[in-house]
Design an enzyme around this catalytic site. Structure first.
Site, PDB file in Angstrom:
ATOM      1  N   LYS A   6       0.869  -1.196   0.000  1.00 42.47           N
ATOM      2  CA  LYS A   6       0.000   0.000   0.000  1.00 42.47           C
ATOM      3  C   LYS A   6       0.894   1.231   0.000  1.00 42.47           C
ATOM      4  O   LYS A   6       1.782   1.347   0.841  1.00 42.47           O
ATOM      5  CB  LYS A   6      -0.858  -0.027   1.271  1.00 42.47           C
ATOM      6  CG  LYS A   6      -1.598   1.256   1.581  1.00 42.47           C
ATOM      7  CD  LYS A   6      -1.592   1.571   3.091  1.00 42.47           C
ATOM      8  CE  LYS A   6      -0.205   1.881   3.594  1.00 42.47           C
ATOM      9  NZ  LYS A   6      -0.135   2.516   4.916  1.00 42.47           N
ATOM     10  N   VAL A  94       9.315  -5.508   7.094  1.00 46.08           N
ATOM     11  CA  VAL A  94       8.373  -5.409   8.213  1.00 46.08           C
ATOM     12  C   VAL A  94       8.409  -3.980   8.777  1.00 46.08           C
ATOM     13  O   VAL A  94       9.456  -3.328   8.760  1.00 46.08           O
ATOM     14  CB  VAL A  94       8.778  -6.445   9.293  1.00 46.08           C
ATOM     15  CG1 VAL A  94       7.929  -6.302  10.538  1.00 46.08           C
ATOM     16  CG2 VAL A  94       8.657  -7.851   8.726  1.00 46.08           C
ATOM     17  N   ALA A  95       7.259  -3.496   9.251  1.00 46.69           N
ATOM     18  CA  ALA A  95       7.160  -2.155   9.860  1.00 46.69           C
ATOM     19  C   ALA A  95       7.766  -1.091   8.959  1.00 46.69           C
ATOM     20  O   ALA A  95       8.659  -0.350   9.356  1.00 46.69           O
ATOM     21  CB  ALA A  95       7.833  -2.138  11.245  1.00 46.69           C
ATOM     22  N   ASP A 135      -5.491   0.285   8.750  1.00 46.58           N
ATOM     23  CA  ASP A 135      -5.261   0.196   7.300  1.00 46.58           C
ATOM     24  C   ASP A 135      -6.054  -0.930   6.646  1.00 46.58           C
ATOM     25  O   ASP A 135      -6.024  -1.081   5.426  1.00 46.58           O
ATOM     26  CB  ASP A 135      -3.768  -0.052   7.011  1.00 46.58           C
ATOM     27  CG  ASP A 135      -2.930   1.201   7.145  1.00 46.58           C
ATOM     28  OD1 ASP A 135      -3.510   2.287   7.317  1.00 46.58           O
ATOM     29  OD2 ASP A 135      -1.696   1.092   7.082  1.00 46.58           O
TER      30      ASP A 135
HETATM   31  O1  C5P Z   1      -4.205   0.333  13.810  1.00 43.81           O
HETATM   32  P1  C5P Z   1      -2.806   0.248  13.319  1.00 43.81           P
HETATM   33  O2  C5P Z   1      -2.130  -1.040  13.638  1.00 43.81           O
HETATM   34  O3  C5P Z   1      -2.738   0.607  11.886  1.00 43.81           O
HETATM   35  O4  C5P Z   1      -2.001   1.404  14.051  1.00 43.81           O
HETATM   36  C1  C5P Z   1      -0.860   1.238  14.872  1.00 43.81           C
HETATM   37  C2  C5P Z   1      -0.745   2.437  15.798  1.00 43.81           C
HETATM   38  O5  C5P Z   1      -0.540   3.633  15.050  1.00 43.81           O
HETATM   39  C3  C5P Z   1      -1.976   2.701  16.638  1.00 43.81           C
HETATM   40  O6  C5P Z   1      -1.962   1.955  17.815  1.00 43.81           O
HETATM   41  C4  C5P Z   1      -1.855   4.189  16.911  1.00 43.81           C
HETATM   42  O7  C5P Z   1      -0.924   4.443  17.943  1.00 43.81           O
HETATM   43  C5  C5P Z   1      -1.240   4.727  15.628  1.00 43.81           C
HETATM   44  N1  C5P Z   1      -2.255   5.223  14.681  1.00 43.81           N
HETATM   45  C6  C5P Z   1      -2.860   6.455  14.914  1.00 43.81           C
HETATM   46  N2  C5P Z   1      -3.789   6.928  14.018  1.00 43.81           N
HETATM   47  C7  C5P Z   1      -4.137   6.204  12.935  1.00 43.81           C
HETATM   48  C8  C5P Z   1      -3.547   4.952  12.695  1.00 43.81           C
HETATM   49  C9  C5P Z   1      -2.594   4.483  13.584  1.00 43.81           C
HETATM   50  O8  C5P Z   1      -2.549   7.150  15.885  1.00 43.81           O
HETATM   51  N3  C5P Z   1      -5.057   6.681  12.088  1.00 43.81           N
END
Ligand code: C5P
Length: 283
Positions: A6, A94-95, A135
């Site tokens: 992505k 990764v990451a 995502d």
């Molecule tokens: O949900 P996801 O695994 O994509 O996000 C990882 C971390 O990134 C979340 O725990 C949050 O701290 C941060 N995040 C955020 N706002 C978003 C997506 C992610 O603050 N829209």
């Protein structure tokens, strides 16, 4: 089945919810390069991770492929009992800001929904998937789109050009929460409206008027990202930017051959980096 990378072509952070999640306005496209996921009938449940980016930390019960399987089983307990072997061929770092884990998860959900013949479409899958990552709704679409909210409000684009990219990552893993924490301004303007006529040139001109608001905080944490953007810029890219919370960066090139040559040149100078030429799907 391909679990495509992505690419956040533009990403504006427009606010923050009371629960801490950030509100985004992001233009996303998907590459023809990514991980590969397979699902097959088996005597017992299993998961195997292979490929150039396989790592021991991926081979655990909290891998997003297994969490996808378990979330789908919880939603359809009577229809999803048959054991499955899930295979993950890991090719994305990764990451790295290209949604690898989320795309693996989205692809697993689609494959399992088909395997178990579940009566569910992509929108309902997104509701099951949302707790697994912000995502997920966009990765389930795997087509050019604009995502808003924390990523759950999806606007599929009906017209969008294919773009020739090089993805480059200097080998630093970046944790998304660390980058969001470093943001100083969390209430930026939303993305401007997309141009009515959308070819590569008009989209690049539009991108020039947008940002990735996570890029500056990511460079302050991992300065090699700046080197990576410069390396892309030195090989004839028409536009360069970081994707997501980094560290993967992309350059946009005029055609496939220029992208191929640029990728070879960057790899020659930085043999340890992840560098691939790719094309994003159009609409
Ligand atoms: O949900 P996801 O695994 O994509 O996000 C990882 C971390 O990134 C979340 O725990 C949050 O701290 C941060 N995040 C955020 N706002 C978003 C997506 C992610 O603050 N829209």
């Amino acid at each position: 089945m391909l679990a495509p990378a992505k690419i956040n072509l533009a990403l504006h952070v427009t606010g923050q919810r009371p629960d801490g999640y950030h509100l985004l306005d992001t233009l996303v496209a998907f590459a023809d390069f990514g991980d590969r996921v397979s699902v097959s009938a088996a005597d017992t449940n299993s998961f195997a991770c292979s490929g150039p980016r396989a790592a021991p930390e991926l081979d655990t019960a909290d891998n997003l492929c297994l969490r996808a399987r378990d979330a789908l089983r919880a939603a359809f307990p009577d229809m999803s009992r048959d054991p499955v072997a899930i295979g993950l061929d890991k090719r994305l770092p990764v990451a790295s800001g290209v949604g690898g884990g989320s795309s693996d998860c989205a692809t697993t959900l689609k494959l399992l929904a088909a395997h178990w013949k579940l009566p569910i479409d992509v929108n309902k899958l997104a509701m099951i998937a949302m707790p697994l990552g912000a995502d997920l709704p966009m990765c389930l679409q795997a087509a050019p789109l604009i995502a808003r909210g924390i990523g759950e409000q999806i606007e599929r684009l009906t017209e969008f050009p294919e773009l020739h990219l090089v993805l480059a990552n200097p080998g630093v893993a970046v944790a998304t929460p660390d980058i969001f924490r470093r943001l100083t301004n969390k209430s930026n303007q939303p993305l401007p409206p997309l141009p009515a006529q959308r070819d590569a040139a008009t989209i690049i001109a539009w991108l020039d008027a947008t940002r990735n608001d996570l890029q500056a905080p990511a460079i302050s944490l991992a300065p090699l990202i700046g080197d990576c953007l410069a390396a892309l810029g030195h090989t004839g890219a028409q536009f360069v930017r970081m994707s997501g919370s980094g560290a993967t960066c992309f350059g946009i090139y005029s055609d496939r051959q220029t992208a191929d040559l640029a990728a070879q040149e960057i790899l020659r100078q930085h043999p340890g980096w992840f560098v691939v030429p790719t094309r994003t799907g159009g609409a």
